[in-house]
Design a protein around this motif. Structure first.
Motif, PDB file in Angstrom:
ATOM      1  N   TYR A 193       0.865  -1.250   0.126  1.00 38.08           N
ATOM      2  CA  TYR A 193      -0.189  -0.067  -0.223  1.00 38.08           C
ATOM      3  C   TYR A 193       0.902   1.456   0.058  1.00 38.08           C
ATOM      4  CZ  TYR A 193      -3.737  -3.227   1.077  1.00 38.08           C
ATOM      5  OH  TYR A 193      -4.821  -4.201   1.140  1.00 38.08           O
ATOM      6  N   ASP A 194       1.951   1.329   0.544  1.00 31.20           N
ATOM      7  CA  ASP A 194       2.984   2.406   0.461  1.00 31.20           C
ATOM      8  C   ASP A 194       4.081   2.345  -0.448  1.00 31.20           C
ATOM      9  OD1 ASP A 194       1.347   3.611   3.000  1.00 31.20           O
ATOM     10  OD2 ASP A 194       2.206   1.747   3.887  1.00 31.20           O
TER      11      ASP A 194
ATOM     12  N   VAL B 137      -6.301   0.902  -2.549  1.00 34.09           N
ATOM     13  CA  VAL B 137      -5.282   1.727  -1.449  1.00 34.09           C
ATOM     14  C   VAL B 137      -6.155   2.724  -0.893  1.00 34.09           C
ATOM     15  CG1 VAL B 137      -3.623   3.449  -1.495  1.00 34.09           C
ATOM     16  CG2 VAL B 137      -3.314   1.383  -3.095  1.00 34.09           C
ATOM     17  N   ALA B 138      -7.087   3.483  -1.464  1.00 35.70           N
ATOM     18  CA  ALA B 138      -8.198   4.159  -1.018  1.00 35.70           C
ATOM     19  C   ALA B 138      -9.006   3.597   0.409  1.00 35.70           C
ATOM     20  CB  ALA B 138      -9.101   4.912  -1.608  1.00 35.70           C
ATOM     21  N   GLU B 140      -7.807   0.937   2.100  1.00 36.03           N
ATOM     22  CA  GLU B 140      -6.657   0.799   3.109  1.00 36.03           C
ATOM     23  C   GLU B 140      -6.580   1.924   4.006  1.00 36.03           C
ATOM     24  OE1 GLU B 140      -5.096  -1.691   4.471  1.00 36.03           O
ATOM     25  OE2 GLU B 140      -3.051  -0.665   5.421  1.00 36.03           O
ATOM     26  N   MET B 141      -6.499   3.077   3.189  1.00 40.95           N
ATOM     27  CA  MET B 141      -6.329   4.203   3.952  1.00 40.95           C
ATOM     28  C   MET B 141      -7.477   4.565   4.896  1.00 40.95           C
ATOM     29  SD  MET B 141      -3.222   4.955   3.236  1.00 40.95           S
ATOM     30  CE  MET B 141      -2.366   3.664   1.973  1.00 40.95           C
ATOM     31  N   ARG B 142      -8.803   4.381   4.545  1.00 42.50           N
ATOM     32  CA  ARG B 142      -9.861   4.458   5.436  1.00 42.50           C
ATOM     33  C   ARG B 142      -9.802   3.533   6.587  1.00 42.50           C
ATOM     34  NH1 ARG B 142     -12.563   5.167   0.360  1.00 42.50           N
ATOM     35  NH2 ARG B 142     -13.351   3.144   0.494  1.00 42.50           N
ATOM     36  N   ARG B 144      -7.112   2.320   7.975  1.00 43.93           N
ATOM     37  CA  ARG B 144      -6.051   2.571   8.749  1.00 43.93           C
ATOM     38  C   ARG B 144      -6.576   3.768   9.624  1.00 43.93           C
ATOM     39  NH1 ARG B 144      -0.417   2.869   5.180  1.00 43.93           N
ATOM     40  NH2 ARG B 144      -0.710   0.716   4.685  1.00 43.93           N
ATOM     41  N   THR B 145      -7.144   4.756   9.160  1.00 49.34           N
ATOM     42  CA  THR B 145      -7.919   5.697  10.012  1.00 49.34           C
ATOM     43  C   THR B 145      -8.729   5.179  11.055  1.00 49.34           C
ATOM     44  OG1 THR B 145      -7.795   7.154   7.972  1.00 49.34           O
ATOM     45  CG2 THR B 145      -9.368   8.080   9.843  1.00 49.34           C
TER      46      THR B 145
END
Lengths: 220, 220
Positions: A193-194, B137-138, B140-142, B144-145
């Motif tokens: 992901y990064d 990815v989007a 995954e970022m949600r 993580r938040t």
């Protein structure tokens, strides 16, 4: 049919024409390997879900029927590819560890070699880990068997560390191996992901090894 | 339509009949919450894949159309449930940690409370972790938040440990938090496949915390 393909060494078959059967069996083994290779390529490129049996068959230059004559379903095919790959990967880790003398260098060399060999197949790694969280118990046990040689490279290095006096005699090798393996695995998420590079992965696993072992270093 | 439901506080709408709209909006919020609750129940019982929109709608006592008027698809519904649940879970961890005074006791209390609150929803936990390995990815970022408040409970406890002199001043709090969180997460696998009890999970996370912190204890 499938049973024969899965146990090509089985000779006392009820059928009589042994030479003809052997030739058939040899052809079956070749077919099976062709399917495995085509599946490996497709799983590596796309991951598990988007790889269809139809496309795997196409890649192997055969019909979907021929694929199903060798593997019950995509899950069985996936497990067979995984098992072959992990055995190869464990050899790579072992060789890398064997070239080093200190515990830290052995672990770092082995795990870095692991990233190096698998980073190009990142979707496949992700699929394997994702599946490992949601599969029937029997499949999980097969996965653990397939993964064991990898964890063994870590625990063998730790055992050697205890034996050679680098680690404390009371170090919990099993617990340490599992922590290091989980840390190793968790970093793939950063690669996925990064966009972490080999350098970033190496730095991170090095730090993780240091922290996990910090309290276990023998104070002679 | 969906935008209105997702932002019920939005008042300067182009339409004029404000009171009637407000009533509609309130009904929409109630509908949305009913769908979320039905989805939570079903996800917790079955996990992600086997829970269908049709059964969720049935559980909420409404049509699938009413569900789709509130959520684009099952993935969006799942994320909304997850986000609510993790916020609640983080509060539980925080409260448990606050009742203790030493670093080890704080971490152990928080993470044990985490297992305690989530073990009955094991299929849901497994689904969340599995999805976290294979999502856009989007998304995954949600995720993580949504997970951040949980990791923060661990890193806040570690920060306090540094401040109060229990941990070394140069302890890498971020690295330690991540290692402890990954260890915490990995134990769910034992709960899922090996039927580990609360007692076994508590013992294991206790050992893991001890090993990870062993080299970071301040030697005054």
């Amino acid at each position: 049919m499938r049973d024969i393909a899965l146990t090509p060494s089985k000779t006392n078959d009820a059928e009589s024409e042994t030479p003809r059967l052997n030739r058939r069996q040899a052809a079956k083994v070749r077919t099976r390997q062709k399917v495995l290779d085509a599946a490996r390529t497709l799983f590596a490129e796309r991951g598990y879900e988007p790889a269809t049996i139809r496309d795997i068959a196409k890649g192997a230059g055969m019909s979907t029927g021929a694929v199903f004559a060798n593997f019950q379903d995509k899950a069985e095919l996936f497990e067979a590819v995984l098992s072959e790959d992990l055995a190869k990967l464990a050899e790579t880790l072992k060789t890398a560890a064997a070239a080093e003398t200190s515990l830290r260098a052995r672990l770092l060399a082995a795990l870095t070699a692991g990233y190096h060999s698998s980073l190009e197949q990142l979707p496949l790694v992700q699929a394997v880990v994702a599946r490992s969280w949601f599969q029937p118990v029997a499949a999980e046990m097969r996965t653990r068997t397939a993964i064991k040689p990898l964890v063994m490279v870590v625990s063998d290095a730790l055992q050697a560390g205890v034996r050679e006096g680098e680690l404390r005699q009371d170090a919990d090798v099993r617990l340490l191996s599992e922590l290091i393996y989980e840390a190793f695995l968790s970093n793939y998420r950063r690669a996925a992901y990064d966009g972490w590079t080999m350098q970033q992965l190496t730095t991170q696993i090095g730090k993780q090894i240091d922290v996990i072992l910090a309290g276990q270093i023998s104070r002679q």
